[in-house]
Design an enzyme around this catalytic site. Structure first.
Site, PDB file in Angstrom:
ATOM      1  N   LYS A 174       0.830  -1.207   0.000  1.00  0.00           N
ATOM      2  CA  LYS A 174       0.000   0.000   0.000  1.00  0.00           C
ATOM      3  C   LYS A 174       0.863   1.256   0.000  1.00  0.00           C
ATOM      4  O   LYS A 174       0.503   2.278  -0.594  1.00  0.00           O
ATOM      5  CB  LYS A 174      -0.935  -0.002   1.209  1.00  0.00           C
ATOM      6  CG  LYS A 174      -1.887   1.209   1.284  1.00  0.00           C
ATOM      7  CD  LYS A 174      -2.819   1.295   0.066  1.00  0.00           C
ATOM      8  CE  LYS A 174      -3.683   2.545   0.063  1.00  0.00           C
ATOM      9  NZ  LYS A 174      -4.722   2.561   1.096  1.00  0.00           N
ATOM     10  N   LYS A 242      -1.025  11.150   6.842  1.00  0.00           N
ATOM     11  CA  LYS A 242      -0.602  10.035   7.695  1.00  0.00           C
ATOM     12  C   LYS A 242       0.100   8.964   6.878  1.00  0.00           C
ATOM     13  O   LYS A 242       1.154   8.454   7.260  1.00  0.00           O
ATOM     14  CB  LYS A 242      -1.816   9.470   8.431  1.00  0.00           C
ATOM     15  CG  LYS A 242      -1.573   8.197   9.215  1.00  0.00           C
ATOM     16  CD  LYS A 242      -1.993   6.936   8.451  1.00  0.00           C
ATOM     17  CE  LYS A 242      -3.464   6.909   8.126  1.00  0.00           C
ATOM     18  NZ  LYS A 242      -3.861   5.641   7.457  1.00  0.00           N
TER      19      LYS A 242
END
Length: 290
Positions: A174, A242
């Site tokens: 990811k 983030k």
């Protein structure tokens, strides 16, 4: 897995809500928990059950999905006082779909194994559109046996489901995905900003550039939203920042310098400071035109 398997889904945000809808449509029994019950009311109306804590949602469930905001949230819903590991039964499979830290995924895997629970990390890509259409890309790390068991459920909301290997590898994959998005989004926004300043018909520009070598998912799916002034979140800026921080931190551990994502994070931090953290990632255009 059979349709009789009982599922808990913790974290029914923009994407989680659509995923649960697919599970309900497939006749799975789903219990949900999210911090604000009102945000889950649509799912409750569709037949989902409600639980007051992650632990209560987890009781006697065969599969427990989580999709929350930050690594600290992941740790809380799993390891907290009313967390999943307080109630998950032996033999259950926990699946964290949050984009989180590979090191945390490995920690959860170890804790789960001690309790006789299987743990997968399975972050997704495709945004709110992919979640609604059931076409998410799912990147899975953990034991292959657990992956094979849960694959039929993944197929209810994903169309590109790839087993990436050991625990943590889903999250690393990811990060590769987010790195591409981070730098590509700069290009998309700079291209649109340039076209606007040049006085071009941007709909015609999109016709010309979206199917050639410059084409990308962000250009085709988020470009039109930018042109329409639609900055609603398919994926929040605050969460994307983030993700970029995780990627930068992991890269530094591997002695890898990533100047592109560092620039992207700097631009998005500027937008965060301007109060755009709740907007979608396509709001990066505001850096250039506001």
């Amino acid at each position: 897995m059979l349709k009789g398997e009982k599922i808990a889904f913790i974290g029914t945000g923009v994407m989680g809500t659509s995923i649960v809808k697919h599970l309900l449509a497939a006749q799975y029994e789903v219990t949900v928990y999210t911090r604000t019950k009102e945000k889950a009311q649509t799912l409750i109306d569709l037949g989902a059950k409600w639980a007051d804590t992650p632990a209560k949602a987890t009781e006697e469930k065969d599969i427990i999905f989580t999709m929350v905001g930050f690594p600290s949230d992941v740790e809380e819903v799993y390891c907290g006082e009313n967390g999943i590991f307080q109630a998950a039964k032996e033999g259950a499979i926990v699946v964290d779909m949050t984009t989180s830290e590979p090191t945390l995924a490995k920690k959860l895997y170890s804790i789960a194994k001690e309790k006789g629970i299987s743990s997968l990390n399975a972050p997704v890509s495709g945004g709110d559109i992919g979640a609604k259409n059931g076409t998410l890309s799912i990147m899975v790390g953990g034991d292959k046996e657990a992956f094979d068991q849960i694959l039929p459920i993944f197929e209810k909301f994903g169309s590109n489901i790839v087993y990436q290997g050991e625990s943590g590898n889903g999250q690393h994959t990811k990060m590769c995905n987010q790195l591409l998005i981070a730098t590509n989004m700069i290009g998309v926004c700079e291209s649109i900003a340039y076209g606007l300043k040049a006085g071009l018909d941007l709909d015609k520009v999109m016709q010309s550039i979206s199917t050639g070598a410059a084409g990308s998912w962000s250009l085709s799916n988020l470009g039109p939203k930018m042109l329409n002034g639609n900055f609603d979140p398919g994926f929040y800026i605050k969460h994307f920042i983030k993700d970029m921080k995780i990627a930068i931190d992991e890269a530094e551990r591997m002695n890898l310098d990533l100047p592109g994502v560092k620039l992207s994070k700097e631009l998005y931090n500027t937008l965060l400071d301007r109060g755009y953290g709740e907007n979608g990632t396509q709001a990066l255009l505001k850096y250039y035109i506001d």
